[in-house]
Design a protein around this motif. Structure first.
Motif, PDB file in Angstrom:
ATOM      1  N   GLN A   1       0.825  -1.211   0.000  1.00 50.26           N
ATOM      2  CA  GLN A   1       0.000   0.000   0.000  1.00 50.26           C
ATOM      3  C   GLN A   1       0.859   1.261   0.000  1.00 50.26           C
ATOM      4  N   SER A   2       2.037   1.178   0.591  1.00 47.65           N
ATOM      5  CA  SER A   2       2.875   2.379   0.636  1.00 47.65           C
ATOM      6  C   SER A   2       3.336   2.795  -0.766  1.00 47.65           C
ATOM      7  N   ASP A   3       3.197   1.925  -1.742  1.00 47.15           N
ATOM      8  CA  ASP A   3       3.561   2.275  -3.120  1.00 47.15           C
ATOM      9  C   ASP A   3       2.366   2.744  -3.936  1.00 47.15           C
ATOM     10  N   ARG A   4       1.234   2.908  -3.294  1.00 48.24           N
ATOM     11  CA  ARG A   4       0.003   3.189  -4.033  1.00 48.24           C
ATOM     12  C   ARG A   4      -0.568   4.578  -3.743  1.00 48.24           C
ATOM     13  N   LYS A   5       0.285   5.440  -3.192  1.00 47.28           N
ATOM     14  CA  LYS A   5      -0.188   6.746  -2.746  1.00 47.28           C
ATOM     15  C   LYS A   5      -0.914   7.520  -3.865  1.00 47.28           C
ATOM     16  N   ASP A   6      -0.309   7.514  -5.072  1.00 46.55           N
ATOM     17  CA  ASP A   6      -0.914   8.274  -6.171  1.00 46.55           C
ATOM     18  C   ASP A   6      -2.279   7.705  -6.565  1.00 46.55           C
ATOM     19  N   ILE A   7      -2.377   6.389  -6.473  1.00 42.77           N
ATOM     20  CA  ILE A   7      -3.675   5.768  -6.828  1.00 42.77           C
ATOM     21  C   ILE A   7      -4.756   6.264  -5.864  1.00 42.77           C
ATOM     22  N   TYR A   8      -4.462   6.177  -4.571  1.00 50.40           N
ATOM     23  CA  TYR A   8      -5.462   6.617  -3.577  1.00 50.40           C
ATOM     24  C   TYR A   8      -5.812   8.081  -3.797  1.00 50.40           C
ATOM     25  N   GLN A   9      -4.768   8.859  -4.048  1.00 48.60           N
ATOM     26  CA  GLN A   9      -5.010  10.301  -4.144  1.00 48.60           C
ATOM     27  C   GLN A   9      -5.800  10.663  -5.406  1.00 48.60           C
ATOM     28  N   SER A  10      -5.658   9.876  -6.462  1.00 43.23           N
ATOM     29  CA  SER A  10      -6.444  10.232  -7.648  1.00 43.23           C
ATOM     30  C   SER A  10      -7.936   9.979  -7.398  1.00 43.23           C
ATOM     31  N   PHE A  11      -8.222   8.923  -6.609  1.00 40.32           N
ATOM     32  CA  PHE A  11      -9.638   8.676  -6.273  1.00 40.32           C
ATOM     33  C   PHE A  11     -10.127   9.714  -5.256  1.00 40.32           C
ATOM     34  N   ALA A  12      -9.227  10.113  -4.365  1.00 37.15           N
ATOM     35  CA  ALA A  12      -9.593  11.135  -3.377  1.00 37.15           C
ATOM     36  C   ALA A  12      -9.874  12.447  -4.104  1.00 37.15           C
ATOM     37  N   LYS A  13      -9.061  12.734  -5.088  1.00 33.05           N
ATOM     38  CA  LYS A  13      -9.234  13.972  -5.865  1.00 33.05           C
ATOM     39  C   LYS A  13     -10.607  13.978  -6.544  1.00 33.05           C
ATOM     40  N   ALA A  14     -10.950  12.808  -7.102  1.00 34.55           N
ATOM     41  CA  ALA A  14     -12.250  12.706  -7.780  1.00 34.55           C
ATOM     42  C   ALA A  14     -13.401  12.924  -6.803  1.00 34.55           C
ATOM     43  N   LEU A  15     -13.232  12.428  -5.574  1.00 34.40           N
ATOM     44  CA  LEU A  15     -14.301  12.639  -4.579  1.00 34.40           C
ATOM     45  C   LEU A  15     -14.432  14.118  -4.235  1.00 34.40           C
ATOM     46  N   VAL A  16     -13.298  14.803  -4.128  1.00 30.61           N
ATOM     47  CA  VAL A  16     -13.343  16.248  -3.834  1.00 30.61           C
ATOM     48  C   VAL A  16     -14.046  16.969  -4.992  1.00 30.61           C
ATOM     49  N   GLU A  17     -13.706  16.596  -6.202  1.00 30.68           N
ATOM     50  CA  GLU A  17     -14.340  17.226  -7.380  1.00 30.68           C
ATOM     51  C   GLU A  17     -15.849  17.096  -7.350  1.00 30.68           C
ATOM     52  N   GLN A  18     -16.297  15.963  -6.826  1.00 35.28           N
ATOM     53  CA  GLN A  18     -17.759  15.743  -6.781  1.00 35.28           C
ATOM     54  C   GLN A  18     -18.390  16.275  -5.505  1.00 35.28           C
ATOM     55  N   GLY A  19     -17.596  16.956  -4.696  1.00 34.89           N
ATOM     56  CA  GLY A  19     -18.130  17.500  -3.441  1.00 34.89           C
ATOM     57  C   GLY A  19     -18.369  16.417  -2.410  1.00 34.89           C
TER      58      GLY A  19
END
Ligand code: GLU
Length: 553
Positions: free
Chosen positions: A120-138
């Motif tokens: 999981q420590s190598d997957r930071k960008d993956i998590y953050q891209s989904f987190a970014k999408a959630l922020v975009e959708q409010g």
């Protein structure tokens, strides 16, 4: 650009991939109908609890019995809990029990498969891209609440049924884009929280494969999805990883049931199909008439290393785990004595809802049965491997003469009704110690009708007639012949009908010889023992015994 989009860009300027990119990168697996994809996802603590092994065994059995995939993912997002070398230790622990991943982490920083990275420590960008999408959708927002504020909230929630950050307690929920930017630019730390759409009336339903239908209040908490260092919480990582790695069945400890509403909500908000859940109850132990969890602190057998150190064959532990998993396994085993374990129609629905009961005596019985079916060479090879690491004295005895050691282990083995004396390799040293002069401990205590006067008569005569060239029948005839010479009968029935007429029967005579040769009243086949002790030792031990009984008289 709306404020949510601007905020997403502001929080994650370095993230240029979209969820869609990852959806395409990790497509649905091309597996046959019904094949299950299951995983084991340990935190790298280095300690493998028997309960973890059991859960993993269930996960592995589900995947394998369906022709699916079993993979290992390392959940190392909590650096504080990570221990150097832990993964190797844990993987070795699994491989001892035949659990070898098809995919994922296969060694320290070593992985295979196209659904990774699996740390999981190598997957930071993956998590953050989904987190970014959630922020975009409010659906997610940065939260600036400090640890003190959170403590203060918790303290004020004594009368609330729901604790944590929700409703009016979610103080950062509605901050404006401008204020957020300002505070971040001022250097304030933030976590990313889910903007939970849950309501207090809402319900969450799911069908757990072990526990059955479950209904719980839906999640209303704005849980943290990314910590202030940008690392995901377990909740977020679980949902993203099990989705992208295309897990079909999440087998995990039932301590996670209470978080399932959070997970199901996240799956829904992210537009993912939720996997099936298989929540395994902890292994229990009986204590003072009650039950408690098998405990790392109190029970040595909670550590998987215990079974390895004690020398329980892995096959025995696997058989035992199956008895814990499926109560109908033992019936199946009785009818399918020689079938491999993998043939058993394992059924996850039969796993105990409240927790299987661990019983070391039962493990011992299961193991004695398993070992009794092994041939002498297998027992020798496995126990010698074990002894080299865990019992140097046994290894040394073996090394005096490997063929003889194997022959000793072959006594009363490889026949229709093999003896069931050995549960674990650490039993062997004591089991065979009388077969070696340096470890033989005389003990002339007799049983039955035998006493020292009879022993003297028997041994003096036996010394003269024992012949190591005899076959078993000839050897036994000599013992029977000897009976009448010392006032005993070779016929036990005859003795029972008229006990006053005899000093004892053939069993008593054998006991006397057995005790003289081995120091024990109970041993495997005395003929085989005599043959393997050899002429010299047999003579010496009989003389030693005669001396003892003479002194006693
Ligand atoms: N890393 C989690 C733990 O060690 C695993 C939970 C899961 O299997 O999802 O408890």
């Amino acid at each position: 650009m709306d404020d949510n989009k601007k905020l997403a860009e502001f929080l994650f300027p370095h993230i240029d991939k979209t969820p869609d990119y990852y959806e395409k990168l990790f497509p649905q697996r091309n597996l046959k109908e019904g094949a299950k994809v299951c995983r084991f996802s340990p935190s790298p603590t280095g300690f493998l609890h028997f309960g973890n092994l059991f859960t993993c065994f269930v996960s592995y059995s589900m995947a394998k019995s369906s022709g699916g995939v079993f993979y290992v993912r390392v959940e190392d997002t909590d650096q504080k809990r990570s221990v150097e070398g832990a993964i190797e230790v844990m993987l070795k622990g699994l491989s001892v029990y035949g659990i070898v991943p098809d995919e994922g982490v296969i060694g320290d920083r070593e992985e295979t498969g196209v659904y990774g990275p699996y740390y999981q420590s190598d997957r930071k960008d993956i998590y953050q891209s989904f987190a970014k999408a959630l922020v975009e959708q409010g659906l997610a927002y940065p939260c600036f609440m400090t640890a003190e504020e959170l403590d203060e909230i918790r303290a004020s929630q004594e009368n609330e049924s729901i604790k944590g950050v929700w409703g009016k307690y979610a103080r950062s929920r509605d901050l404006s884009y401008e204020e957020i930017c300002q505070r971040i630019e001022n250097g304030e730390a933030w976590t990313l929280r889910l903007k939970s759409p849950g309501t207090l009336e809402g319900k969450c339903y799911f069908d757990d494969m072990i526990k059955g239908k479950i209904e719980m209040p839906e999640n209303v908490q704005d849980i943290v999805i990314l910590k202030s260092d940008g690392i995901p919480t377990y909740h977020f990582a679980h949902v993203i990883d099990d989705h992208l790695m295309r897990t079909t069945h999440v087998v995990r400890g039932d301590e996670w049931i209470s978080s399932a509403p959070i997970h199901l909500q996240l799956f829904k908000l992210l537009g993912f199909k939720a996997p099936k859940y298989v929540h395994v109850a902890p292994i229990m132990k009986e204590e003072n008439g009650g039950k408690r969890k098998l405990s790392k602190r109190k029970d040595p057998e909670a550590a998987v290393t215990y079974y390895i150190e004690q020398g329980y064959p892995s096959e025995s532990v696997n058989e035992y785990m199956m008895t814990l998993a499926n109560s109908n396994f033992e019936d199946w085993r009785r009818v399918n004595k020689d079938e491999p374990l993998s043939k058993f129609p394992f059924n996850v629905k039969k796993i105990s809802v409240s927790g299987a009961l661990f019983d070391i005596a039962k493990l011992s019985d299961v193991s004695k049965n398993v070992v009794s079916k092994m041939n002498a060479k297998t027992v020798f090879d496995l126990s010698y491997e074990w002894a080299k690491e865990y019992n140097k004295e046994l290894a040394a005895l073996y090394e005096k003469d490997i063929d003889r050691a194997t022959a000793i282990l072959n006594i009363d083995r490889e026949n229709k009704k093999p003896r069931k004396d050995i549960a674990k390799w650490s039993d062997i040293y004591d089991y065979i110690s009388y077969m070696f002069d340096e470890t033989f401990e005389p003990d002339y205590e007799l049983s039955g009708n035998a006493d020292s006067a009879l022993a003297l008569d028997v041994l003096k005569k036996y010394k003269d007639v024992v012949n190591l060239d005899d076959d078993k029948d000839a050897w036994f005839s000599r013992i029977k012949d000897l009976c009448s010479e010392v006032g005993c009968t070779p016929n036990v029935k005859e003795f029972k009908a008229n006990p006053d007429a005899f000093r004892g029967h053939v069993g008593d005579v054998s006991t006397i010889i057995r005790v003289a040769l081995t120091g024990r009243v109970n041993t495997p086949d005395l003929f085989a023992i005599t043959a393997l002790l050899g002429r010299e030792t047999v003579k010496n031990r009989i003389e030693l015994a005669i001396k003892h009984y003479e002194e006693e008289e």
